[in-house]
Design a protein around this motif. Structure first.
Motif, mmCIF file in Angstrom:
data_model
loop_
_atom_site.group_PDB
_atom_site.id
_atom_site.type_symbol
_atom_site.label_atom_id
_atom_site.label_comp_id
_atom_site.label_asym_id
_atom_site.label_seq_id
_atom_site.Cartn_x
_atom_site.Cartn_y
_atom_site.Cartn_z
ATOM 1 N N LEU A 1 0.831 -1.212 0.000
ATOM 2 C CA LEU A 1 0.000 0.000 0.000
ATOM 3 C C LEU A 1 0.865 1.261 0.000
ATOM 4 O O LEU A 1 0.566 2.246 -0.686
ATOM 5 N N TYR B 1 0.965 2.526 -3.815
ATOM 6 C CA TYR B 1 -0.185 3.422 -3.855
ATOM 7 C C TYR B 1 -0.006 4.709 -3.041
ATOM 8 O O TYR B 1 -0.862 5.581 -3.087
ATOM 9 N N MET C 1 -8.163 4.053 -1.110
ATOM 10 C CA MET C 1 -7.782 2.942 -0.241
ATOM 11 C C MET C 1 -8.545 1.671 -0.634
ATOM 12 O O MET C 1 -7.971 0.581 -0.770
#
Length: 341
Positions: A286, A290, A332
């Motif tokens: 993550l 991202y 998310m």
């Protein structure tokens, strides 16, 4: 300049007193963080052989001082269980309170599950048993309404850098005028300097050494914002975002959400596990793929992981705050869809 600095300190105490319904701002003690405040409270109140009631959702900032005092002062501790949604076993609590504890300590909200404990009811029960009631407000100060009088709170530990929107290195402890602690740190205070013991007046008795005046000035700005926006509005904003995140995550294959189910009260935390996947790997991806920051592992609360049976795997914890947006939550959820695929 010294007068101006003193004014900053007093104004911040006054605002914090207003937020927590504290009558005398001098009963607000500044610390570097919640951990220092909890150590000050726990080590300052307990004596050899005392009995303490805590909960399974406690952070290590509570558990480790208690475990240290179990070894050094032979205190006794019972940890009250919680169910999968983080709800406290009130029958077990009442049974433990019948044994006349010196101290009852609980987190207002779990930093893993996001569950909110009924501190008013716990405070009433603690007071009726003659116990001192200490609340860890690390996850709730600035987000949930806290009234130390109506909740029978004798000591309230809180951070500056979370819901109060201040900088790191700030925090504090509310101390009831009825409670006297042994100071955790001894040293200079700028008052009663001719005495060999710490001053008897508050807050000086508990604030040895130079305070983080610059940090506290930042904390004042954060508390001012919270008072203007109100904890109620901040909570509603965070709750709506957590519900959006839960809605997006709940259908993902192999993903198990922790804490209160959708629609229930919770603070701005959504923790989860993915079957067959390491929580630290998910957090790493993550972050790197991202640009999304989450926390993975045990979250300094192993007892809570034992309670919900994630002590072998850990969990991924996503958190929202006063300035988080719907777009960030959507990013998310989409990132997790891709990672699960």
């Amino acid at each position: 300049m010294a007068v101006q600095a003193s004014r900053v300190l007093f104004e911040t105490r006054r605002m914090l007193a207003q937020l927590f319904r504290v009558k005398n701002p001098n009963n607000i003690i500044f610390t570097h963080n919640t951990t220092q405040a909890l150590n000050m409270a726990i080590k300052g109140i307990l004596k050899s052989g005392d009995y303490v009631v805590a909960t399974m959702i406690e952070h290590n900032s509570v558990r480790r001082p208690l475990e240290y005092l179990m070894r050094t002062l032979d205190i006794q501790v019972d940890y009250i269980g919680v169910n999968d949604q983080g709800e406290l076993d009130m029958q077990q609590l009442e049974a433990c309170l019948s044994k006349n504890p010196k101290l009852v300590v609980c987190s207002h909200s779990s930093n893993l599950l996001g569950s909110i404990l009924p501190i008013q009811r716990i405070g009433e029960l603690a007071r009726s048993s003659g116990a001192v009631f200490l609340v860890d407000a690390a996850q709730s100060a600035g987000v949930l309404d806290i009234d130390v009088e109506s909740c029978c709170i004798d000591m309230l530990a809180f951070p500056g850098h979370k819901g109060l929107l201040g900088p790191q290195g700030t925090g504090g402890l509310y101390l009831s005028p009825e409670i006297e602690l042994e100071p955790l740190i001894h040293g200079g205070t700028g008052s009663q300097s001719e005495e060999k013991e710490m001053p008897s007046v508050r807050p000086d008795r508990y604030e040895a050494g130079t305070l983080n005046t610059v940090g506290i000035a930042g904390l004042r700005a954060g508390v001012e914002y919270v008072l203007k926006e109100t904890p109620q509005r901040i909570y509603q904003h965070e709750w709506a975002l957590t519900q959006m995140m839960i809605e997006g995550l709940k259908e993902l294959s192999g993903l198990k959400l922790l804490g209160p189910v959708q629609g229930k009260e919770r603070t701005g935390i959504v923790a989860f596990t993915i079957e067959g996947r390491d929580s630290t790997e998910i957090a790493f991806r993550l972050d790197r793929q991202y640009g999304i920051a989450v926390r993975a592992g045990m979250h300094c609360t192993p007892l809570a992981h034992y309670a919900v049976r994630t002590d072998k795997t850990g969990a991924v914890r996503a958190s929202v705050g006063a300035n988080s947006t719907e777009q960030e939550v959507q990013r998310m959820v989409e990132a997790m869809r891709e990672l699960v695929r």
